[in-house]
Design a protein around this motif. Structure first.
Motif, PDB file in Angstrom:
ATOM      1  N   GLY A  80     -10.033 132.758  37.603  1.00 10.56           N
ATOM      2  CA  GLY A  80     -10.436 131.441  37.142  1.00 10.56           C
ATOM      3  C   GLY A  80     -10.242 131.243  35.660  1.00 10.56           C
ATOM      4  O   GLY A  80      -9.872 130.152  35.202  1.00 10.56           O
ATOM      5  N   SER A  81     -10.493 132.296  34.875  1.00  6.91           N
ATOM      6  CA  SER A  81     -10.345 132.180  33.428  1.00  6.91           C
ATOM      7  C   SER A  81      -8.898 131.885  33.057  1.00  6.91           C
ATOM      8  O   SER A  81      -8.625 131.085  32.160  1.00  6.91           O
ATOM      9  CB  SER A  81     -10.819 133.465  32.744  1.00  6.91           C
ATOM     10  N   GLY A  82      -7.975 132.542  33.758  1.00  2.24           N
ATOM     11  CA  GLY A  82      -6.568 132.232  33.526  1.00  2.24           C
ATOM     12  C   GLY A  82      -6.258 130.787  33.839  1.00  2.24           C
ATOM     13  O   GLY A  82      -5.492 130.130  33.130  1.00  2.24           O
ATOM     14  N   GLU A 137     -17.859 129.407  36.875  1.00  2.00           N
ATOM     15  CA  GLU A 137     -19.030 129.918  36.175  1.00  2.00           C
ATOM     16  C   GLU A 137     -20.231 130.021  37.109  1.00  2.00           C
ATOM     17  O   GLU A 137     -20.995 130.990  37.050  1.00  2.00           O
ATOM     18  CB  GLU A 137     -19.374 128.996  35.001  1.00  2.00           C
ATOM     19  N   TYR A 138     -20.396 129.022  37.974  1.00  2.00           N
ATOM     20  CA  TYR A 138     -21.504 129.051  38.932  1.00  2.00           C
ATOM     21  C   TYR A 138     -21.403 130.291  39.828  1.00  2.00           C
ATOM     22  O   TYR A 138     -22.396 131.023  40.020  1.00  2.00           O
ATOM     23  CB  TYR A 138     -21.504 127.777  39.779  1.00  2.00           C
ATOM     24  N   ALA A 139     -20.218 130.547  40.385  1.00  2.00           N
ATOM     25  CA  ALA A 139     -20.033 131.714  41.255  1.00  2.00           C
ATOM     26  C   ALA A 139     -20.223 133.009  40.483  1.00  2.00           C
ATOM     27  O   ALA A 139     -20.841 133.966  40.981  1.00  2.00           O
ATOM     28  CB  ALA A 139     -18.637 131.667  41.891  1.00  2.00           C
ATOM     29  N   LYS A 140     -19.719 133.060  39.251  1.00  2.00           N
ATOM     30  CA  LYS A 140     -19.854 134.264  38.425  1.00  2.00           C
ATOM     31  C   LYS A 140     -21.314 134.560  38.114  1.00  2.00           C
ATOM     32  O   LYS A 140     -21.780 135.698  38.275  1.00  2.00           O
ATOM     33  CB  LYS A 140     -19.076 134.083  37.121  1.00  2.00           C
ATOM     34  N   VAL A 141     -22.049 133.539  37.681  1.00  2.00           N
ATOM     35  CA  VAL A 141     -23.459 133.717  37.328  1.00  2.00           C
ATOM     36  C   VAL A 141     -24.267 134.152  38.549  1.00  2.00           C
ATOM     37  O   VAL A 141     -25.140 135.033  38.457  1.00  2.00           O
ATOM     38  CB  VAL A 141     -24.034 132.416  36.722  1.00  2.00           C
ATOM     39  N   GLY A 159     -23.576 119.244  33.662  1.00  2.00           N
ATOM     40  CA  GLY A 159     -23.888 118.592  32.391  1.00  2.00           C
ATOM     41  C   GLY A 159     -23.987 119.586  31.246  1.00  2.00           C
ATOM     42  O   GLY A 159     -23.414 119.379  30.162  1.00  2.00           O
ATOM     43  N   MET A 160     -24.702 120.684  31.480  1.00  2.00           N
ATOM     44  CA  MET A 160     -24.813 121.727  30.460  1.00  2.00           C
ATOM     45  C   MET A 160     -23.461 122.400  30.213  1.00  2.00           C
ATOM     46  O   MET A 160     -23.109 122.734  29.075  1.00  2.00           O
ATOM     47  CB  MET A 160     -25.831 122.781  30.912  1.00  2.00           C
ATOM     48  N   GLN A 161     -22.696 122.582  31.301  1.00  2.00           N
ATOM     49  CA  GLN A 161     -21.372 123.201  31.188  1.00  2.00           C
ATOM     50  C   GLN A 161     -20.451 122.369  30.297  1.00  2.00           C
ATOM     51  O   GLN A 161     -19.782 122.886  29.403  1.00  2.00           O
ATOM     52  CB  GLN A 161     -20.746 123.329  32.575  1.00  2.00           C
ATOM     53  N   TRP A 162     -20.434 121.058  30.540  1.00  2.00           N
ATOM     54  CA  TRP A 162     -19.558 120.157  29.779  1.00  2.00           C
ATOM     55  C   TRP A 162     -19.963 120.123  28.306  1.00  2.00           C
ATOM     56  O   TRP A 162     -19.111 120.204  27.408  1.00  2.00           O
ATOM     57  CB  TRP A 162     -19.615 118.761  30.395  1.00  2.00           C
ATOM     58  N   VAL A 218     -29.891 127.250  34.943  1.00  2.00           N
ATOM     59  CA  VAL A 218     -29.738 126.255  36.004  1.00  2.00           C
ATOM     60  C   VAL A 218     -28.832 126.784  37.112  1.00  2.00           C
ATOM     61  O   VAL A 218     -29.136 126.655  38.307  1.00  2.00           O
ATOM     62  CB  VAL A 218     -29.171 124.935  35.432  1.00  2.00           C
ATOM     63  N   GLN A 219     -27.715 127.400  36.732  1.00  2.00           N
ATOM     64  CA  GLN A 219     -26.775 127.892  37.739  1.00  2.00           C
ATOM     65  C   GLN A 219     -27.329 129.088  38.515  1.00  2.00           C
ATOM     66  O   GLN A 219     -27.006 129.271  39.693  1.00  2.00           O
ATOM     67  CB  GLN A 219     -25.444 128.261  37.079  1.00  2.00           C
TER      68      GLN A 219
END
Length: 285
Positions: A80-82, A137-141, A159-162, A218-219
């Motif tokens: 995902g980072s790529g 990020e949600y899946a990673k966390v 919202g926090m991500q953005w 949150v995530q």
């Protein structure tokens, strides 16, 4: 703007940014994920969030899970980072090149020559990145904190991500642009590339760190006292400040986060700058 090569057509620059950005993203995860895991646990996992510093948290993970535990949750960000970093660089480079006209190149007063196109391209690139990054990020966390993730929840905490991504990336592009305009020799050798990118990214993260902490809570659906997993952002802020004796609660995990950001973004820029030179040498511009 993220490279010093002679620019081609704006679509070509976007495509090149897409390709070289993949290398940036993969390198970032390979170098920084262990620090990211510890940071996330300190911010969002029960048993870690209540107390203990970076070294204590590292030791706790190693005792319980071994080295493998430090790379828990690395698969989503590895691919995902790529993807989202290549997207951010592709969008930025394309728009920065496309807006190479009188309006885009207008300088913002009292900013030492900062052009409007840097802010505009940075803002659009940040949104494009956040839309792709949030599910990853949600899946990673979730994996880093020992939980399963659900497809229907992938935009939890958007919202926090953005807010976090926009703050980090616009700051990053502004600083890199300033260095390239005023101190171009910095990017002529790997050490300068490393320090410029590492410093710009890390400073950006410092500015928005409370958003990073709240995003992860949150995530991860971190329960907050009587409010449980449904605590509002303001309730989480009050809890963190009270639990950690002040505003430092909003900067939980900043030490491992700083190590991760500095090392990962520094090494990744050196790799990407090398790739940009190879593109030019192959006659692809």
């Amino acid at each position: 703007m993220t490279h010093s090569e002679t620019r081609g057509h704006w679509l070509r620059e976007g495509a090149i940014g897409l390709g070289t950005g993949v290398l940036y993203g993969i390198t970032s995860v390979a170098v920084g994920h262990p620090f990211d895991t510890v940071k996330t646990k300190m911010q969002a996992q029960t048993g870690f969030v209540q107390g203990g510093g970076m070294l204590t948290s590292f030791a706790k993970v190693l005792r319980a899970e071994g080295v493998r535990g430090l790379y828990r949750g690395c698969v989503p960000p590895l691919w995902g980072s790529g993807l989202y970093r290549s997207t951010q660089f592709a969008v930025f480079e394309a728009l920065f090149t496309k807006w190479n006209h009188d309006h885009g190149k207008r300088e913002i007063p009292h900013t030492d020559g900062l052009q409007y196109r840097v802010l505009g391209a940075g803002a659009v690139a940040s949104l494009a990145r956040a839309l792709i990054e949030c599910p990853i990020e949600y899946a990673k966390v979730a994996r880093q904190t020992g939980q399963s993730w659900l497809l229907r929840d992938v935009y939890t905490g958007f919202g926090m991500q953005w807010a976090r991504t926009t703050g980090v990336m616009v700051t990053y592009f502004v600083i890199i642009d300033n260095i390239r305009r005023n101190h171009p020799s910095v990017f002529s050798q790997p050490l300068g590339q490393f320090l410029a990118s590492a410093g710009a990214a890390t400073f950006g993260f410092w500015l928005v760190w409370p958003f990073e902490v709240l995003k992860n809570q949150v995530q991860a659906k971190t329960p907050i006292g009587e409010h449980g997993v449904n605590a509002t952002i303001s309730e989480r802020v009050r809890y963190l400040i009270k639990a950690h004796g002040g505003i430092q609660g909003l900067y939980r995990g900043i030490l491992p986060g700083t190590y991760r950001s500095f090392l990962a973004n520094g090494v990744s820029m050196v790799v990407m700058a090398w790739a940009q030179r190879q593109v030019t040498a192959l006659g692809l511009r």
